[in-house]
Scaffold this active site. Structure first.
Site, PDB file in Angstrom:
ATOM      1  N   ASP A  30       0.828  -1.206   0.000  1.00 53.06           N
ATOM      2  CA  ASP A  30       0.000   0.000   0.000  1.00 53.06           C
ATOM      3  C   ASP A  30       0.868   1.264   0.000  1.00 53.06           C
ATOM      4  O   ASP A  30       1.965   1.253   0.566  1.00 53.06           O
ATOM      5  CB  ASP A  30      -0.902  -0.033   1.249  1.00 53.06           C
ATOM      6  CG  ASP A  30      -2.143   0.809   1.063  1.00 53.06           C
ATOM      7  OD1 ASP A  30      -2.325   1.397  -0.018  1.00 53.06           O
ATOM      8  OD2 ASP A  30      -2.943   0.891   2.014  1.00 53.06           O
ATOM      9  N   ASN A  80     -10.096  -2.921  -7.441  1.00 51.38           N
ATOM     10  CA  ASN A  80      -9.185  -1.972  -8.090  1.00 51.38           C
ATOM     11  C   ASN A  80      -9.596  -1.585  -9.518  1.00 51.38           C
ATOM     12  O   ASN A  80      -9.134  -0.580 -10.051  1.00 51.38           O
ATOM     13  CB  ASN A  80      -7.741  -2.487  -8.086  1.00 51.38           C
ATOM     14  CG  ASN A  80      -7.077  -2.414  -6.729  1.00 51.38           C
ATOM     15  OD1 ASN A  80      -6.208  -3.221  -6.392  1.00 51.38           O
ATOM     16  ND2 ASN A  80      -7.472  -1.441  -5.905  1.00 51.38           N
TER      17      ASN A  80
HETATM   18  C1  FPP Z   1      -1.738   0.184  -3.424  1.00 51.22           C
HETATM   19  O1  FPP Z   1      -1.268   1.501  -3.355  1.00 51.22           O
HETATM   20  C2  FPP Z   1      -1.112  -0.493  -4.525  1.00 51.22           C
HETATM   21  C3  FPP Z   1      -1.767  -1.074  -5.573  1.00 51.22           C
HETATM   22  C4  FPP Z   1      -3.227  -1.088  -5.717  1.00 51.22           C
HETATM   23  C5  FPP Z   1      -1.014  -1.712  -6.660  1.00 51.22           C
HETATM   24  C6  FPP Z   1       0.120  -2.613  -6.260  1.00 51.22           C
HETATM   25  C7  FPP Z   1       0.996  -2.748  -7.417  1.00 51.22           C
HETATM   26  C8  FPP Z   1       2.357  -2.693  -7.415  1.00 51.22           C
HETATM   27  C9  FPP Z   1       3.174  -2.599  -6.195  1.00 51.22           C
HETATM   28  C10 FPP Z   1       3.124  -2.669  -8.680  1.00 51.22           C
HETATM   29  C11 FPP Z   1       3.064  -3.810  -9.619  1.00 51.22           C
HETATM   30  C12 FPP Z   1       3.171  -5.173  -9.067  1.00 51.22           C
HETATM   31  C13 FPP Z   1       3.591  -6.243  -9.797  1.00 51.22           C
HETATM   32  C14 FPP Z   1       3.222  -7.602  -9.340  1.00 51.22           C
HETATM   33  C15 FPP Z   1       4.404  -6.100 -11.019  1.00 51.22           C
HETATM   34  P1  FPP Z   1      -2.309   2.679  -3.593  1.00 51.22           P
HETATM   35  O2  FPP Z   1      -2.291   3.012  -5.043  1.00 51.22           O
HETATM   36  O3  FPP Z   1      -3.643   2.296  -3.046  1.00 51.22           O
HETATM   37  O4  FPP Z   1      -1.664   3.822  -2.764  1.00 51.22           O
HETATM   38  P2  FPP Z   1      -2.409   4.963  -1.954  1.00 51.22           P
HETATM   39  O5  FPP Z   1      -3.206   4.279  -0.876  1.00 51.22           O
HETATM   40  O6  FPP Z   1      -1.299   5.796  -1.417  1.00 51.22           O
HETATM   41  O7  FPP Z   1      -3.273   5.697  -2.938  1.00 51.22           O
END
Ligand code: FPP
Length: 237
Positions: free
Chosen positions: A23, A71
């Site tokens: 996250d 998502n």
């Molecule tokens: C949450 O942070 C993260 C995600 C929904 C995506 C996770 C993906 C990756 C780490 C990159 C790609 C992974 C692979 C397997 C290649 P958020 O966007 O919700 O952050 P925020 O809460 O600060 O908005």
């Protein structure tokens, strides 16, 4: 703490499975005045590094929550940037798995992805089938849907009564033991529909560090914290 002391603890405490809720990519980017996609790109780099580090400490199963069934509600631009990152990762993973004796398993319903991406996911799973170190990548994953799917499998098989083992062995995670440690970054302290069944006796570790800032020292700290916990599984010891 260092890699060496982490290795020791992993062995002593029998840490077989670590799971991550990655996250904070969006916040990391925002702090830099950049679009959210920039955070995901950095997050993907960090994901590769952290998985390697965990395997190097001797942990045999690593699970990451990369994309939930919720998502899809994000902007088209953000979703498409994530799909690009997943595709790029899979492309590189064919070589990585051979080098690292790893096996990649995708948790979630693959039907939601484009035919091309789905085929690559299936191919990677198949080609890595014999790997020792398991990397579970949750993509289009939701834990309640996973449990419902397991129950429907059992109904189709004609079962009228089921055991815990029946359910566990029909979950996407059937090849890994339940997670010993679940790490969530970026200060949130919730499970967000991740591994609900499997987390029954997991230890939790939370850090304020945003996912793109995760590093080896943070993993060492999480392992150290795990080492200090007493797991009772409901019994008195
Ligand atoms: C949450 O942070 C993260 C995600 C929904 C995506 C996770 C993906 C990756 C780490 C990159 C790609 C992974 C692979 C397997 C290649 P958020 O966007 O919700 O952050 P925020 O809460 O600060 O908005």
């Amino acid at each position: 703490m260092s890699m060496e002391s982490s290795r020791k603890l992993v062995e002593e405490k029998n840490l077989r499975h670590i799971a991550f809720i990655m996250d904070g990519n969006g916040r990391w980017a925002k702090k830099r005045g950049m679009p959210r996609e920039f955070g995901h790109k950095e997050g993907a780099k960090v994901f590769r590094h952290i998985v390697d580090y965990c395997f190097n400490t001797g942990i045999k199963n690593v699970t990451v929550y990369a994309f939930s069934t919720e998502n899809w509600k994000r902007s088209e631009r953000e979703v498409s940037s994530l799909m690009t990152l997943f595709t790029a990762y899979i492309k590189d993973a064919f070589e990585e798995i051979r080098k690292n004796d790893a096996r990649v398993i995708f948790l979630g319903d693959k039907n939601a992805f484009s035919g091309k991406l789905r085929k690559q996911m299936e191919k990677l799973e198949k080609e890595s089938e014999k790997g020792t170190y398991i990397l579970n990548v949750a993509l289009n994953y939701g834990a309640r849907a996973e449990i419902v799917r397991a129950v429907n499998c059992l109904l189709k098989e004609g079962k009228t009564e089921v055991s815990e083992e029946d359910i566990s062995s029909r979950l996407y995670t059937k090849n890994s033991p339940d997670p010993d440690l679940i790490v969530r970054t970026a200060g949130e302290q919730r499970l967000s529909n991740f591994l609900l069944w499997q987390a029954a006796y997991s230890e939790f570790y939370y850090t304020d560090t945003l996912w793109p800032d995760m590093n080896d020292e943070e993993i060492d700290r999480a392992i150290e914290a795990f080492g200090a916990r007493t797991r009772r599984y409901g019994a008195v010891v």
